[in-house]
Motif scaffolding. Structure first.
Motif, PDB file in Angstrom:
ATOM      1  N   TRP A 210      58.179  14.886  37.676  1.00 50.95           N
ATOM      2  CA  TRP A 210      57.101  15.873  37.727  1.00 50.95           C
ATOM      3  C   TRP A 210      57.679  17.217  37.275  1.00 50.95           C
ATOM      4  O   TRP A 210      58.852  17.507  37.502  1.00 50.95           O
ATOM      5  CB  TRP A 210      56.565  16.007  39.151  1.00 50.95           C
ATOM      6  N   THR A 211      56.847  18.028  36.652  1.00 48.65           N
ATOM      7  CA  THR A 211      57.288  19.326  36.149  1.00 48.65           C
ATOM      8  C   THR A 211      56.589  20.437  36.924  1.00 48.65           C
ATOM      9  O   THR A 211      55.362  20.413  37.073  1.00 48.65           O
ATOM     10  CB  THR A 211      56.928  19.468  34.649  1.00 48.65           C
ATOM     11  N   LYS A 212      57.374  21.396  37.408  1.00 44.43           N
ATOM     12  CA  LYS A 212      56.795  22.550  38.105  1.00 44.43           C
ATOM     13  C   LYS A 212      56.961  23.786  37.225  1.00 44.43           C
ATOM     14  O   LYS A 212      58.054  24.095  36.763  1.00 44.43           O
ATOM     15  CB  LYS A 212      57.486  22.772  39.453  1.00 44.43           C
ATOM     16  N   VAL A 213      55.847  24.468  37.004  1.00 45.84           N
ATOM     17  CA  VAL A 213      55.840  25.667  36.163  1.00 45.84           C
ATOM     18  C   VAL A 213      55.238  26.811  36.972  1.00 45.84           C
ATOM     19  O   VAL A 213      54.220  26.628  37.646  1.00 45.84           O
ATOM     20  CB  VAL A 213      54.998  25.437  34.884  1.00 45.84           C
ATOM     21  N   CYS A 214      55.866  27.974  36.928  1.00 47.57           N
ATOM     22  CA  CYS A 214      55.357  29.125  37.683  1.00 47.57           C
ATOM     23  C   CYS A 214      55.212  30.352  36.785  1.00 47.57           C
ATOM     24  O   CYS A 214      55.920  30.503  35.789  1.00 47.57           O
ATOM     25  CB  CYS A 214      56.297  29.471  38.842  1.00 47.57           C
TER      26      CYS A 214
ATOM     27  N   TYR B 113      52.143  25.412  39.148  1.00 44.69           N
ATOM     28  CA  TYR B 113      51.496  24.102  39.097  1.00 44.69           C
ATOM     29  C   TYR B 113      52.553  23.030  38.863  1.00 44.69           C
ATOM     30  O   TYR B 113      53.557  23.255  38.192  1.00 44.69           O
ATOM     31  CB  TYR B 113      50.385  24.040  38.045  1.00 44.69           C
ATOM     32  N   THR B 114      52.308  21.883  39.491  1.00 44.01           N
ATOM     33  CA  THR B 114      53.210  20.735  39.396  1.00 44.01           C
ATOM     34  C   THR B 114      52.440  19.622  38.708  1.00 44.01           C
ATOM     35  O   THR B 114      51.365  19.234  39.167  1.00 44.01           O
ATOM     36  CB  THR B 114      53.670  20.303  40.801  1.00 44.01           C
ATOM     37  N   THR B 115      52.971  19.133  37.599  1.00 46.29           N
ATOM     38  CA  THR B 115      52.170  18.248  36.751  1.00 46.29           C
ATOM     39  C   THR B 115      52.968  17.060  36.223  1.00 46.29           C
ATOM     40  O   THR B 115      54.204  17.094  36.160  1.00 46.29           O
ATOM     41  CB  THR B 115      51.582  19.057  35.566  1.00 46.29           C
ATOM     42  N   ARG B 116      52.228  16.028  35.846  1.00 43.42           N
ATOM     43  CA  ARG B 116      52.849  14.861  35.210  1.00 43.42           C
ATOM     44  C   ARG B 116      51.789  14.086  34.436  1.00 43.42           C
ATOM     45  O   ARG B 116      50.627  14.059  34.825  1.00 43.42           O
ATOM     46  CB  ARG B 116      53.488  13.948  36.260  1.00 43.42           C
TER      47      ARG B 116
ATOM     48  N   PRO C  60      62.374  24.195  42.748  1.00 46.04           N
ATOM     49  CA  PRO C  60      62.302  25.361  41.864  1.00 46.04           C
ATOM     50  C   PRO C  60      61.475  25.069  40.614  1.00 46.04           C
ATOM     51  O   PRO C  60      61.327  23.912  40.215  1.00 46.04           O
ATOM     52  CB  PRO C  60      63.771  25.603  41.492  1.00 46.04           C
ATOM     53  N   ALA C  61      60.952  26.124  40.022  1.00 44.71           N
ATOM     54  CA  ALA C  61      60.187  25.970  38.780  1.00 44.71           C
ATOM     55  C   ALA C  61      61.134  25.656  37.632  1.00 44.71           C
ATOM     56  O   ALA C  61      62.311  26.017  37.655  1.00 44.71           O
ATOM     57  CB  ALA C  61      59.416  27.250  38.482  1.00 44.71           C
ATOM     58  N   MET C  62      60.607  24.988  36.633  1.00 40.22           N
ATOM     59  CA  MET C  62      61.419  24.635  35.475  1.00 40.22           C
ATOM     60  C   MET C  62      61.636  25.847  34.575  1.00 40.22           C
ATOM     61  O   MET C  62      60.753  26.694  34.430  1.00 40.22           O
ATOM     62  CB  MET C  62      60.721  23.527  34.687  1.00 40.22           C
ATOM     63  N   ASP C  63      62.813  25.910  33.982  1.00 42.78           N
ATOM     64  CA  ASP C  63      63.123  26.956  33.005  1.00 42.78           C
ATOM     65  C   ASP C  63      62.168  26.795  31.817  1.00 42.78           C
ATOM     66  O   ASP C  63      62.030  25.691  31.280  1.00 42.78           O
ATOM     67  CB  ASP C  63      64.578  26.768  32.544  1.00 42.78           C
ATOM     68  N   PRO C  64      61.489  27.877  31.404  1.00 38.69           N
ATOM     69  CA  PRO C  64      60.526  27.774  30.292  1.00 38.69           C
ATOM     70  C   PRO C  64      61.118  27.158  29.023  1.00 38.69           C
ATOM     71  O   PRO C  64      60.440  26.429  28.300  1.00 38.69           O
ATOM     72  CB  PRO C  64      60.109  29.226  30.044  1.00 38.69           C
ATOM     73  N   LYS C  65      62.402  27.438  28.747  1.00 33.79           N
ATOM     74  CA  LYS C  65      63.036  26.883  27.534  1.00 33.79           C
ATOM     75  C   LYS C  65      63.169  25.366  27.640  1.00 33.79           C
ATOM     76  O   LYS C  65      62.938  24.635  26.683  1.00 33.79           O
ATOM     77  CB  LYS C  65      64.418  27.514  27.326  1.00 33.79           C
TER      78      LYS C  65
END
Length: 213
Positions: A36-40, A52-55, A170-175
């Protein structure tokens, strides 16, 4: 003018639904996504922190079926917290009945379709109780129920493994996220190309060879 069926009088569509019964479609996570990917981010206007946490999930054949995203919005100034569960679902579903989702057979939560695009329709449940997200974090299977064009109930069984860890993590690094999205895009393009090649092969359309004279 055609009249509406009297109460208790079943329509052909209802008969079909009764004959076929509910259908469950088990999906699996998109293979190119490790988890799952978390983006903030922060909303500049209100100062609200949005995560948001998405897959994405696919069929056994690897075809995209649906995506799940759980949003959590917190405003430090007003101490407000809002949670939204959003889905990207396939086209060809009845929009009016909306959706219903449950975690491991617990009490269901209703949601509505918001908008459709060529790649699918977005449905969401806003103002979701913290208990629903807590259940998803601990749960095994998220069941998302919709109705297809014949009014047959279709339930997508979505595995929740890893959701809780990602949601609280933690949120994922945008890169890194950008790299992951590029990888997913190239994977989808490759699959489309493979499918196109298969369709172009002789006999792929299923046509029987013409009998020899």
């Amino acid at each position: 003018a055609p009249t509406a069926p009297a109460p208790g009088q079943s329509t052909p569509a209802a008969n079909t639904a009764a004959q076929t019964g509910p259908q469950t479609v088990t999906v699996k996570s998109e293979p190119s996504q490790a988890d799952w990917t978390k983006v903030c981010g922060k909303d500049g206007g209100s100062g609200t922190d949005i995560c948001y946490t998405t897959r994405d999930f696919v069929s056994d054949q690897g075809q995209p079926v649906l995506a799940v995203a759980v949003y959590e919005m917190k405003n430090p100034a007003t101490k407000q917290e809002v949670r939204v569960v959003r889905y990207l679902l396939p086209l060809g579903l009845l929009l009016q009945p909306g959706i219903r989702f449950t975690v491991d057979g617990q009490q269901g939560t209703a949601g509505k379709f918001a908008v459709c695009f060529p790649n699918g329709c977005f449905a969401e449940a806003g103002g979701v109780d913290a208990g629903v997200v807590a259940a998803m974090k601990k749960g095994t299977t998220l069941n998302v129920s919709v109705q297809n064009q014949t009014q047959r109930e279709v339930t997508f069984a979505v595995p929740l493994a890893g959701f809780g860890k990602a949601f609280d993590g933690p949120a994922m690094d945008p890169k890194v996220l950008e790299e992951q999205q590029k990888k997913l895009q190239s994977e989808l393009e490759k699959r489309s190309e493979d499918m196109r090649k298969k369709l172009e092969q002789p006999g792929a359309a299923g046509a029987a060879p013409a009998p020899k004279p």
